[in-house]
Design an enzyme around this catalytic site. Structure first.
Site, PDB file in Angstrom:
ATOM      1  NE  ARG A  40      -0.835   2.558   2.896  1.00 30.84           N
ATOM      2  CZ  ARG A  40      -0.436   3.678   3.396  1.00 30.84           C
ATOM      3  NH1 ARG A  40      -0.426   4.739   2.677  1.00 30.84           N
ATOM      4  NH2 ARG A  40       0.055   3.429   4.649  1.00 30.84           N
ATOM      5  CG  ASP A  41       3.238   4.376   3.023  1.00 26.35           C
ATOM      6  OD1 ASP A  41       3.698   5.148   1.996  1.00 26.35           O
ATOM      7  OD2 ASP A  41       3.170   4.893   4.158  1.00 26.35           O
TER       8      ASP A  41
ATOM      9  CB  CYS B 151       2.049  10.685   1.720  1.00 23.75           C
ATOM     10  SG  CYS B 151       0.459  11.147   1.158  1.00 23.75           S
TER      11      CYS B 151
ATOM     12  CG  HIS C 141       7.546   7.897   5.539  1.00 19.99           C
ATOM     13  ND1 HIS C 141       7.242   7.335   4.427  1.00 19.99           N
ATOM     14  CD2 HIS C 141       6.229   7.702   6.129  1.00 19.99           C
ATOM     15  CE1 HIS C 141       5.879   6.904   4.185  1.00 19.99           C
ATOM     16  NE2 HIS C 141       5.341   7.160   5.132  1.00 19.99           N
TER      17      HIS C 141
ATOM     18  CG  HIS D 148       3.682   4.825   9.225  1.00 20.49           C
ATOM     19  ND1 HIS D 148       3.023   3.804   8.573  1.00 20.49           N
ATOM     20  CD2 HIS D 148       4.039   5.654   8.337  1.00 20.49           C
ATOM     21  CE1 HIS D 148       3.133   4.378   7.188  1.00 20.49           C
ATOM     22  NE2 HIS D 148       3.766   5.181   7.274  1.00 20.49           N
TER      23      HIS D 148
ATOM     24  CG  ASN E 284       6.724   3.396   4.657  1.00 20.52           C
ATOM     25  OD1 ASN E 284       6.394   3.454   3.694  1.00 20.52           O
ATOM     26  ND2 ASN E 284       5.936   3.577   5.955  1.00 20.52           N
TER      27      ASN E 284
HETATM   28  P1  HMG Z   1     -12.955  14.719  -3.197  1.00 19.49           P
HETATM   29  O1  HMG Z   1     -12.768  14.884  -4.415  1.00 19.49           O
HETATM   30  O2  HMG Z   1     -12.904  15.688  -2.346  1.00 19.49           O
HETATM   31  O3  HMG Z   1     -13.925  13.412  -3.133  1.00 19.49           O
HETATM   32  O4  HMG Z   1     -11.713  13.578  -2.725  1.00 19.49           O
HETATM   33  P2  HMG Z   1     -15.525  13.687  -3.335  1.00 19.49           P
HETATM   34  O5  HMG Z   1     -16.287  13.111  -2.006  1.00 19.49           O
HETATM   35  O6  HMG Z   1     -16.005  14.991  -3.660  1.00 19.49           O
HETATM   36  O7  HMG Z   1     -16.018  12.666  -4.507  1.00 19.49           O
HETATM   37  C1  HMG Z   1     -15.259  13.011  -5.704  1.00 19.49           C
HETATM   38  C2  HMG Z   1     -15.465  11.840  -6.561  1.00 19.49           C
HETATM   39  O8  HMG Z   1     -14.532  10.812  -5.978  1.00 19.49           O
HETATM   40  C3  HMG Z   1     -16.733  11.117  -6.644  1.00 19.49           C
HETATM   41  O9  HMG Z   1     -16.934  10.470  -7.846  1.00 19.49           O
HETATM   42  C4  HMG Z   1     -16.739  10.104  -5.669  1.00 19.49           C
HETATM   43  O10 HMG Z   1     -17.818   9.031  -5.819  1.00 19.49           O
HETATM   44  C5  HMG Z   1     -15.282   9.780  -5.856  1.00 19.49           C
HETATM   45  P3  HMG Z   1     -17.355  11.086  -9.250  1.00 19.49           P
HETATM   46  O11 HMG Z   1     -18.804  11.463  -9.019  1.00 19.49           O
HETATM   47  O12 HMG Z   1     -16.517  12.361  -9.637  1.00 19.49           O
HETATM   48  O13 HMG Z   1     -17.334  10.017 -10.311  1.00 19.49           O
HETATM   49  N1  HMG Z   1     -14.666   9.071  -4.604  1.00 19.49           N
HETATM   50  C6  HMG Z   1     -14.278   7.905  -4.497  1.00 19.49           C
HETATM   51  N2  HMG Z   1     -13.868   6.879  -5.380  1.00 19.49           N
HETATM   52  C7  HMG Z   1     -13.266   6.036  -4.888  1.00 19.49           C
HETATM   53  N3  HMG Z   1     -13.063   5.736  -3.492  1.00 19.49           N
HETATM   54  C8  HMG Z   1     -13.447   6.469  -2.649  1.00 19.49           C
HETATM   55  C9  HMG Z   1     -14.094   7.482  -2.902  1.00 19.49           C
HETATM   56  N4  HMG Z   1     -14.489   8.826  -2.383  1.00 19.49           N
HETATM   57  C10 HMG Z   1     -15.008   9.619  -3.374  1.00 19.49           C
HETATM   58  N5  HMG Z   1     -13.161   6.085  -1.372  1.00 19.49           N
HETATM   59  C11 HMG Z   1     -10.969  11.622  -1.438  1.00 19.49           C
HETATM   60  C12 HMG Z   1     -11.849  12.992  -1.241  1.00 19.49           C
HETATM   61  C13 HMG Z   1     -10.912  11.243   0.039  1.00 19.49           C
HETATM   62  C14 HMG Z   1     -11.835  10.772  -2.195  1.00 19.49           C
HETATM   63  C15 HMG Z   1      -9.494  12.028  -1.985  1.00 19.49           C
HETATM   64  O14 HMG Z   1      -8.996  12.966  -1.531  1.00 19.49           O
HETATM   65  C16 HMG Z   1      -8.721  10.677  -1.903  1.00 19.49           C
HETATM   66  O15 HMG Z   1      -9.176   9.706  -2.541  1.00 19.49           O
HETATM   67  N6  HMG Z   1      -7.768  10.933  -1.099  1.00 19.49           N
HETATM   68  C17 HMG Z   1      -6.565   9.849  -0.769  1.00 19.49           C
HETATM   69  C18 HMG Z   1      -5.377  10.092  -0.691  1.00 19.49           C
HETATM   70  C19 HMG Z   1      -4.363   8.950  -0.432  1.00 19.49           C
HETATM   71  O16 HMG Z   1      -4.791   7.773  -0.734  1.00 19.49           O
HETATM   72  N7  HMG Z   1      -3.245   9.348   0.345  1.00 19.49           N
HETATM   73  C20 HMG Z   1      -2.207   8.278   0.705  1.00 19.49           C
HETATM   74  C21 HMG Z   1      -2.773   7.392   1.835  1.00 19.49           C
HETATM   75  S1  HMG Z   1      -2.343   8.226   3.271  1.00 19.49           S
HETATM   76  C22 HMG Z   1      -0.738   7.975   3.809  1.00 19.49           C
HETATM   77  O17 HMG Z   1       0.090   7.625   2.863  1.00 19.49           O
HETATM   78  C23 HMG Z   1      -0.205   8.518   5.008  1.00 19.49           C
HETATM   79  C24 HMG Z   1       0.072   7.113   5.755  1.00 19.49           C
HETATM   80  O18 HMG Z   1       0.876   6.294   5.261  1.00 19.49           O
HETATM   81  C25 HMG Z   1       0.536   7.706   7.173  1.00 19.49           C
HETATM   82  C26 HMG Z   1       1.680   8.616   7.057  1.00 19.49           C
HETATM   83  O19 HMG Z   1       2.953   8.224   6.656  1.00 19.49           O
HETATM   84  O20 HMG Z   1       1.743   9.750   7.357  1.00 19.49           O
HETATM   85  C27 HMG Z   1      -1.314   6.501   6.121  1.00 19.49           C
HETATM   86 MG    MG Z   2       3.151   6.551   5.463  1.00 22.18          MG
END
Ligand code: HMG
Ligand code: MG
Length: 302
Positions: free
Chosen positions: A16-17, A239, A208, A206, A248
Site C-alpha cells: 500500500r504505502d 505519500c 519514513h 510508522h 518507509n
Molecule cells: P474529493 O474529490 O473531495 O471526493 O476527494 P468527493 O467526495 O467530492 O468525490 C469526488 C469523486 O470521487 C466522486 O466520483 C466520488 O464518488 C469519488 P465522481 O462523482 O466524480 O465520479 N470518491 C471515491 N472513489 C473511490 N473511492 C473512494 C471515493 N471517495 C469519493 N473512497 C477523497 C476526497 C478522500 C476521495 C480523495 O481526497 C482521496 O481519495 N484521497 C486519498 C489520498 C491518499 O490515498 N493518500 C495516501 C494515503 S495516506 C498516507 O499515505 C499516509 C500514511 O502512510 C501515514 C503517513 O505516513 O503519514 C497512512
Molecule cells: Mg506513510
C-alpha cells in the site's frame, strides 16, 4: 542497559504505502506475487491496498481485484478515507479497516480534501458502526511530528487527535512521521506520552526514512515501550501529497536489527528480499536498504 521486548510485530505496508507513490504502473499480478511472497516470509499483518479515489491515487485503482485474489492469511488491512471507501472495503470482504487523518489541516486538505475536523466528523459514525459490526479498526495519524506545510507539530495536538480516535473505540493507532523528520528524542517523548495516556489502544510507530533516522527512531520507540512497527519491504513508499516524503523504513533492515537484538519477529530477512525481487522491475527508484544491497551482491556472485 536497554529494556527490550522479547518479540515485536511488523506491519508490512509495502503493497500500500510502498506502491501508492510509484510513477510506473505496477500490474495487479505483480502486486499479488509481492503480497504472497511477503506472507511466505512470515508477515502476518499487512496493509494490502487502499480504497481511495483512483483519480487521486491511480496506483490503488485495482484495490477490488487485489482483495478478490489475495490469500486471506493473518490480518490484512485496507485503507479507506471516507464512507465510500469503507463501504467498498466491506464489500471486498475486508475485516480490518485503516482510516487515515492528518494532525494538521494543511496536510489533511491536500491528502483528503477536508480539514482534520471535517474528516473526523465524517469518520466518527463510520468507526462506531465498524466496531458494532465487529471489525478491527486502525487509525493512521499523519503528520504526528512534523508537517510539510506547517512545520513542527505540537505534541498536544497529536495527542488530542489520538485521544479522539481512542474514545471512538479504535483498536490501534499507527502514529506516523510522514516526512521522516522526527528525531529519536522526540520519538521517545511522544510515544512515552501516548503509552501513558492511552494505555488501552495498540500503539504502532510508522517512520519514513527520509533523513535516515528511522532505525534510531525505532530504537527510541522500543525504549518507550512500543513493540509494533509499520515497515515497507525494500524501503518503498511515500505519500503522494506530502512533498519530500520518501520511503518507509525497510522491513529487511528493521527485522535484521530486531532479530540481532534478540527480539523475535517471525520474519525471514532473506525471504523479504526475495519478495522485493517480485516488484523491482516495476519500481522507478533504486532500492538502497542495507540488507537488500547485500542480497543483491550475493545474488550476483551466485
Ligand atoms: P474529493 O474529490 O473531495 O471526493 O476527494 P468527493 O467526495 O467530492 O468525490 C469526488 C469523486 O470521487 C466522486 O466520483 C466520488 O464518488 C469519488 P465522481 O462523482 O466524480 O465520479 N470518491 C471515491 N472513489 C473511490 N473511492 C473512494 C471515493 N471517495 C469519493 N473512497 C477523497 C476526497 C478522500 C476521495 C480523495 O481526497 C482521496 O481519495 N484521497 C486519498 C489520498 C491518499 O490515498 N493518500 C495516501 C494515503 S495516506 C498516507 O499515505 C499516509 C500514511 O502512510 C501515514 C503517513 O505516513 O503519514 C497512512
Ligand atoms: Mg506513510
Amino acid at each position: 542497559m536497554f529494556s527490550l521486548p522479547k518479540t515485536a510485530t511488523i506491519i508490512e505496508v509495502g503493497p500500500r504505502d510502498g506502491l501508492q507513490n510509484e510513477k510506473n504502473e505496477v500490474p495487479t499480478d505483480a502486486k499479488l506475487r509481492f503480497i504472497a511472497a511477503l506472507q511466505d516470509a512470515g508477515v502476518r499483518e499487512m496493509e494490502v491496498t487502499s480504497f481511495v479515489s483512483p483519480k487521486w491515487v491511480p496506483q490503488m485503482g485495482d484495490a477490488a481485484s487485489v482483495m478478490e485474489n489475495v490469500k486471506r492469511e493473518g490480518r490484512q488491512f485496507v485503507l479507506a478515507p471516507n464512507a465510500r471507501g469503507i463501504e467498498n472495503a466491506k464489500t471486498s470482504g475486508a475485516d480490518s479497516i485503516a482510516v487515515f487523518v492528518g494532525v494538521t489541516d494543511s496536510f489533511n486538505k491536500r491528502n483528503i480534501n477536508r480539514t482534520t475536523a471535517e474528516s473526523m466528523e465524517g469518520l466518527a459514525p463510520q468507526i462506531r458502526q465498524l466496531k458494532e459490526d465487529g471489525l478491527f479498526v486502525r487509525a493512521c495519524i499523519s503528520t504526528a511530528f512534523h508537517c510539510p506545510f506547517e512545520g513542527p507539530v505540537d505534541p498536544d495536538q497529536t495527542l488530542a487527535l489520538c485521544r479522539q480516535f481512542a474514545d471512538l473505540g479504535v483498536d490501534e493507532l499507527s502514529v506516523a512521521d510522514t516526512i521522516g523528520m522526527a528525531d529519536p528524542a522526540e520519538s521517545y517523548r511522544l510515544f512515552s506520552r501516548l503509552k501513558e495516556e492511552l494505555p488501552d489502544v495498540l500503539l504502532t510507530a510508522h517512520f519514513h526514512d527520509t533523513r535516515k533516522m528511522a532505525l534510531a527512531n525505532i530504537l527510541a520507540s522500543l525504549q518507550a515501550g512500543i513493540d509494533r512497527f509499520d515497515t515497507s519491504a525494500g524501503g518503498l513508499g511515500g505519500c503522494p501529497f506530502a512533498p519530500g516524503a520518501t520511503g518507509n523504513v525497510a522491513t529487511e533492515d528493521v527485522v535484521y536489527m530486531l532479530e540481532r537484538m534478540g527480539i523475535g519477529t517471525g520474519i525471514s530477512v532473506e525471504r523479504i528480499c526475495r519478495a522485493v525481487d517480485e516488484v523491482t522491475a516495476f519500481v522507478s527508484r533504486p532500492i538502497t536498504s542495507g540488507m537488500y544491497t547485500l542480497h543483491q551482491n550475493h545474488s550476483q556472485q551466485d
